[in-house]
Design an enzyme around this catalytic site. Structure first.
Site, PDB file in Angstrom:
ATOM      1  CB  CYS A 286      26.055  89.466  -1.812  1.00  0.00           C
ATOM      2  SG  CYS A 286      27.446  90.559  -1.752  1.00  0.00           S
TER       3      CYS A 286
ATOM      4  CG  ASP B 159      26.897  79.522  -5.662  1.00  0.00           C
ATOM      5  OD1 ASP B 159      28.006  79.207  -5.183  1.00  0.00           O
ATOM      6  OD2 ASP B 159      26.405  80.661  -5.545  1.00  0.00           O
TER       7      ASP B 159
ATOM      8  CG  HIS C 276      26.290  85.655  -3.441  1.00  0.00           C
ATOM      9  ND1 HIS C 276      26.823  86.440  -4.443  1.00  0.00           N
ATOM     10  CD2 HIS C 276      26.973  85.970  -2.318  1.00  0.00           C
ATOM     11  CE1 HIS C 276      27.793  87.192  -3.940  1.00  0.00           C
ATOM     12  NE2 HIS C 276      27.904  86.929  -2.650  1.00  0.00           N
TER      13      HIS C 276
ATOM     14  CD  GLN D 166      29.476  80.659   1.865  1.00  0.00           C
ATOM     15  OE1 GLN D 166      30.002  80.101   2.829  1.00  0.00           O
ATOM     16  NE2 GLN D 166      29.771  81.900   1.525  1.00  0.00           N
TER      17      GLN D 166
ATOM     18  CE  LYS E 275      32.737  83.063  -0.934  1.00  0.00           C
ATOM     19  NZ  LYS E 275      32.279  84.148  -0.074  1.00  0.00           N
TER      20      LYS E 275
HETATM   21  N1  PMP Z   1      27.713  82.277  -4.084  1.00  0.00           N
HETATM   22  C1  PMP Z   1      27.686  82.213  -2.762  1.00  0.00           C
HETATM   23  C2  PMP Z   1      26.679  81.326  -2.093  1.00  0.00           C
HETATM   24  C3  PMP Z   1      28.598  82.963  -2.021  1.00  0.00           C
HETATM   25  O1  PMP Z   1      28.579  82.902  -0.693  1.00  0.00           O
HETATM   26  C4  PMP Z   1      29.538  83.786  -2.686  1.00  0.00           C
HETATM   27  C5  PMP Z   1      30.535  84.632  -1.919  1.00  0.00           C
HETATM   28  N2  PMP Z   1      30.027  85.265  -0.794  1.00  0.00           N
HETATM   29  C6  PMP Z   1      29.527  83.798  -4.070  1.00  0.00           C
HETATM   30  C7  PMP Z   1      28.606  83.040  -4.742  1.00  0.00           C
HETATM   31  C8  PMP Z   1      30.482  84.628  -4.851  1.00  0.00           C
HETATM   32  O2  PMP Z   1      31.799  84.212  -4.647  1.00  0.00           O
HETATM   33  P1  PMP Z   1      33.034  85.090  -5.119  1.00  0.00           P
HETATM   34  O3  PMP Z   1      32.783  86.480  -4.619  1.00  0.00           O
HETATM   35  O4  PMP Z   1      34.203  84.440  -4.467  1.00  0.00           O
HETATM   36  O5  PMP Z   1      33.071  85.025  -6.609  1.00  0.00           O
END
Ligand code: PMP
Length: 417
Positions: A375, A211, A134, A214, A237
């Site tokens: 993203c 990270d 991401h 997910q 999430k």
């Molecule tokens: N890493 C991953 C794999 C994600 O899916 C996301 C959110 N889509 C993030 C980081 C960032 O999370 P947040 O926007 O809640 O900080």
């Protein structure tokens, strides 16, 4: 004790989606006069009534600032906030409560590590990320590498959406200081074999950040078993509120790195000559936090813990298989991400159709999916597509909803072709 935990497990009712759905009021919502089919769980999850009630209760009856006050509500708030920290510790099986730092979410946690651990990075050091990250696990490292003249290396991805593990091993060397990698890809669903990857990183003396944005909502997380050095996740999430999350870090590393932001709460003593910092975890928690965000994160994880997690994971897998079986028959549909180990994420592209157009038509039929690059632009470039249509399932989704989705998708495709 383990025995007590096992007894608790046995007390849990077997997983039942009907019972679960009643806990999530938004699932009764209609959009455009149609029942909402919410398949955008990868972006954010819905909230159970216990979380909503906790937020309401806090602001209507309990609001006060924490950690400082001598009065009743301040102490009650402090206790609830620290109890949530303990809940998070237990949920991810961290060795110590003070290894849990409250954050704004995954992005904030990763940036904390890039800033603070980043101070130990020097010119010529190497940091490894992967091709399926991401943006929030790419950009902070690019910024750090630019600041410190360090080198960013990227683990390549295979056509299946799995990481090239051989290439990863070849990238690791004594210059590698940190590997930061997603546990589960948000755009492809790939579950990375992080436990082995962590062992391999440690063998060359590198630290490893997982990270977990997910993974925390789909897998059972045990940071000691993984042996990761950092684990970041977002509350929103995992059925909690936005603007909250946590970063796990190993005690010795958190003690060895400088604080993140300066301000109230993170200090031991302040004079104009010198300030000394507070102990863990407060050293990393400057300023008034998102108090109910932290508390409600604990409530969300307690809610999850009350469910039959094994049954829930098996059910999510069943939803994935069911959806994939039905999607297969759509002409020109190409799955993006076909890893052997996958979370309940269906990302796909339909030849000749722009994902945005398909998403817009699905929306009008009450189906909430995400379209675009999610993203993760580099991985879209890898597949040479502008984006995908992504249906990401949670345990409160049903096969009936998948049937509605497939019907709506077929109608949308017919209209666009
Ligand atoms: N890493 C991953 C794999 C994600 O899916 C996301 C959110 N889509 C993030 C980081 C960032 O999370 P947040 O926007 O809640 O900080």
């Amino acid at each position: 004790s383990t025995f007590a935990l096992e007894m608790k497990e046995m007390d849990k009712k077997p997983f039942s989606v009907e019972a679960i759905r009643a806990d999530f009021p938004i699932l009764q919502t209609e959009v455009y006069g149609k029942p909402l089919v919410y398949f955008d769980n990868g972006a954010t999850s819905q909230k159970p009534q216990v979380v909503i009630d906790a937020i309401e209760q806090y602001y209507s009856k309990e609001n006060a600032n924490i950690h400082r006050g001598v009065h009743y509500l301040s102490q009650k708030g402090t206790d609830a906030y620290e109890k949530a920290r303990k809940t998070i510790q237990t949920y991810i099986n961290a060795a110590h409560e003070h290894e849990i730092i409250f954050t704004k979410g995954t992005t904030d946690g990763i940036n904390l590590v890039a800033s603070c651990f980043g101070e130990l990075i020097h010119e010529g050091d190497e940091i490894i990320i992967s091709a399926i990250e991401h943006h929030s696990n790419i950009v902070p490292w690019q910024m750090l590498c630019e600041r410190k003249k360090a080198v960013l290396k990227v683990i390549p991805v295979l056509e299946s959406g799995e990481l090239d593990q051989e290439a990863y091993r070849a990238l690791l060397n004594e210059k590698t200081k940190l590997v930061s990698c997603t546990h589960i890809s948000n755009s492809l669903g790939t579950i990375n074999p992080v436990k082995e990857m962590i062992q391999q990183a440690h063998a060359v003396g590198a630290k490893f950040l997982v990270d977990g944005a997910q993974s925390i909502q789909h897998l059972s997380i045990d940071v000691q078993d993984l042996d990761c050095d950092f684990f970041a996740f977002s509350s929103h999430k995992v059925f909690g509120p936005t603007g909250a999350g946590a970063l796990y870090g190993k005690e010795d590393i958190l003690n060895a790195i400088p604080p993140y932001q300066g301000g109230g709460d993170m200090i031991a003593k302040v004079t104009f000559e010198k300030t000394t910092y507070n102990e863990l975890p407060f050293k990393f928690e400057a300023g008034t936090p998102h108090i109910i965000g932290g508390i409600a994160t604990g409530i969300a994880l307690e809610y999850l813990s009350s469910l039959d997690l094994e049954g829930l994971q098996a059910y999510e897998h069943e939803l994935l298989t069911y959806a994939e079986e039905q999607l297969k028959v759509i002409e020109g549909l190409r799955f993006i991400g076909t890893a052997k180990e996958k979370a309940s994420v269906c990302s796909f592209f339909i030849d000749g159709l722009h994902p945005f157009d398909v998403g817009t038509l699905l929306d009008k039929q009450g189906i909430a999916v995400r379209t675009g690059h999610h993203c993760t632009q580099p991985i879209m470039d890898f597949y040479k597509i502008p984006g995908t249509i992504r249906a990401s399932f949670a345990f409160y989704n049903t096969k009936v909803e998948i049937d509605q989705f497939i019907k709506a998708l077929k109608r949308s495709v017919d209209m666009l072709r």
